[in-house]
Design a protein around this motif. Structure first.
Motif, PDB file in Angstrom:
ATOM      1  N   GLY A  91      16.698  -6.045   2.234  1.00 59.07           N
ATOM      2  CA  GLY A  91      17.892  -6.183   1.414  1.00 59.07           C
ATOM      3  C   GLY A  91      17.666  -5.642   0.019  1.00 59.07           C
ATOM      4  O   GLY A  91      16.539  -5.629  -0.488  1.00 59.07           O
ATOM      5  N   GLU A  92      18.753  -5.182  -0.606  1.00 62.97           N
ATOM      6  CA  GLU A  92      18.698  -4.687  -1.976  1.00 62.97           C
ATOM      7  C   GLU A  92      19.969  -5.128  -2.694  1.00 62.97           C
ATOM      8  O   GLU A  92      21.063  -5.038  -2.147  1.00 62.97           O
ATOM      9  CB  GLU A  92      18.608  -3.165  -2.012  1.00 62.97           C
ATOM     10  CG  GLU A  92      18.597  -2.622  -3.439  1.00 62.97           C
ATOM     11  CD  GLU A  92      18.597  -1.100  -3.497  1.00 62.97           C
ATOM     12  OE1 GLU A  92      17.724  -0.547  -4.179  1.00 62.97           O
ATOM     13  OE2 GLU A  92      19.483  -0.484  -2.860  1.00 62.97           O
ATOM     14  N   VAL A  93      19.805  -5.584  -3.938  1.00 61.04           N
ATOM     15  CA  VAL A  93      20.943  -5.946  -4.778  1.00 61.04           C
ATOM     16  C   VAL A  93      20.791  -5.187  -6.088  1.00 61.04           C
ATOM     17  O   VAL A  93      19.748  -5.260  -6.738  1.00 61.04           O
ATOM     18  CB  VAL A  93      20.996  -7.466  -5.047  1.00 61.04           C
ATOM     19  CG1 VAL A  93      22.282  -7.846  -5.754  1.00 61.04           C
ATOM     20  CG2 VAL A  93      20.844  -8.262  -3.765  1.00 61.04           C
ATOM     21  N   ARG A  94      21.845  -4.417  -6.434  1.00 58.37           N
ATOM     22  CA  ARG A  94      21.839  -3.648  -7.683  1.00 58.37           C
ATOM     23  C   ARG A  94      22.896  -4.211  -8.626  1.00 58.37           C
ATOM     24  O   ARG A  94      23.997  -4.580  -8.198  1.00 58.37           O
ATOM     25  CB  ARG A  94      22.116  -2.175  -7.406  1.00 58.37           C
ATOM     26  CG  ARG A  94      21.045  -1.513  -6.579  1.00 58.37           C
ATOM     27  CD  ARG A  94      21.217  -0.006  -6.460  1.00 58.37           C
ATOM     28  NE  ARG A  94      22.570   0.478  -6.250  1.00 58.37           N
ATOM     29  CZ  ARG A  94      23.132   0.695  -5.063  1.00 58.37           C
ATOM     30  NH1 ARG A  94      22.451   0.439  -3.964  1.00 58.37           N
ATOM     31  NH2 ARG A  94      24.353   1.163  -4.986  1.00 58.37           N
ATOM     32  N   PHE A  95      22.584  -4.241  -9.907  1.00 52.57           N
ATOM     33  CA  PHE A  95      23.468  -4.738 -10.954  1.00 52.57           C
ATOM     34  C   PHE A  95      23.726  -3.575 -11.905  1.00 52.57           C
ATOM     35  O   PHE A  95      22.850  -3.207 -12.684  1.00 52.57           O
ATOM     36  CB  PHE A  95      22.802  -5.909 -11.685  1.00 52.57           C
ATOM     37  CG  PHE A  95      22.471  -7.046 -10.751  1.00 52.57           C
ATOM     38  CD1 PHE A  95      23.292  -8.153 -10.680  1.00 52.57           C
ATOM     39  CD2 PHE A  95      21.343  -7.003  -9.932  1.00 52.57           C
ATOM     40  CE1 PHE A  95      23.008  -9.194  -9.816  1.00 52.57           C
ATOM     41  CE2 PHE A  95      21.045  -8.031  -9.062  1.00 52.57           C
ATOM     42  CZ  PHE A  95      21.881  -9.133  -9.007  1.00 52.57           C
ATOM     43  N   GLU A  96      24.920  -2.998 -11.806  1.00 58.47           N
ATOM     44  CA  GLU A  96      25.231  -1.774 -12.540  1.00 58.47           C
ATOM     45  C   GLU A  96      26.251  -2.055 -13.632  1.00 58.47           C
ATOM     46  O   GLU A  96      27.314  -2.615 -13.350  1.00 58.47           O
ATOM     47  CB  GLU A  96      25.781  -0.732 -11.559  1.00 58.47           C
ATOM     48  CG  GLU A  96      24.814  -0.423 -10.432  1.00 58.47           C
ATOM     49  CD  GLU A  96      25.422   0.390  -9.303  1.00 58.47           C
ATOM     50  OE1 GLU A  96      26.669   0.550  -9.266  1.00 58.47           O
ATOM     51  OE2 GLU A  96      24.647   0.866  -8.444  1.00 58.47           O
TER      52      GLU A  96
END
Length: 142
Positions: A91-96
């Motif tokens: 899993g990957e979570v990005r905060f842009e």
């Protein structure tokens, strides 16, 4: 290989959204899980690399290990224990940053251990991610 991606915008700065999302022990306050906890602390940040977060209810226990922790931009993790027939989960979570807040992109990829079940598992995980991010959107970031 199955892939899931859910995107949601938040009217708060990336650091605030990051802090709420990565406080693993407090997921029960917003993510839709009755119980959440930090099984193993990470290093040097307790919620960071090496941390094992847990959540579940009614005898169901899910454990995920944080692999990469890049505040306040990105986190990766892998499923290490759970009731679903899933293998090779990442899993990957990005905060842009975006105008007026933060765009969160939460995705994962996995293989189904049972042929033909991958699509149903993908739908379940997509719904779980959406429900969690809806809960996070109701969270106070002040």
């Amino acid at each position: 290989m199955q892939k899931v991606e859910v995107v949601r915008s938040f009217p708060a700065p990336p650091q605030a959204v990051w802090d709420a999302y990565t406080d693993h022990a407090r997921w029960s306050e917003w993510a839709g899980f009755p119980k959440s906890w930090l099984e193993v602390a990470g290093q040097p940040d307790r919620n960071g690399t090496g941390a094992v977060r847990g959540f579940g209810a009614g005898g169901v226990k899910v454990l995920e290990e944080v692999l990469d922790f890049e505040p306040p931009k990105r986190m990766t993790y892998r499923l290490i224990k759970g009731p679903m027939p899933i293998a090779n989960h990442l899993g990957e979570v990005r905060f842009e940053p975006e105008k007026g807040g933060t765009r969160v992109v939460w995705g994962c990829q996995f293989d189904s251990k049972i042929p033909g079940l991958g699509g149903l598992l993908r739908l379940f995980i997509t719904r779980t991610f959406r429900t969690a991010l809806e809960g996070l959107a109701r969270h106070s970031f002040s």
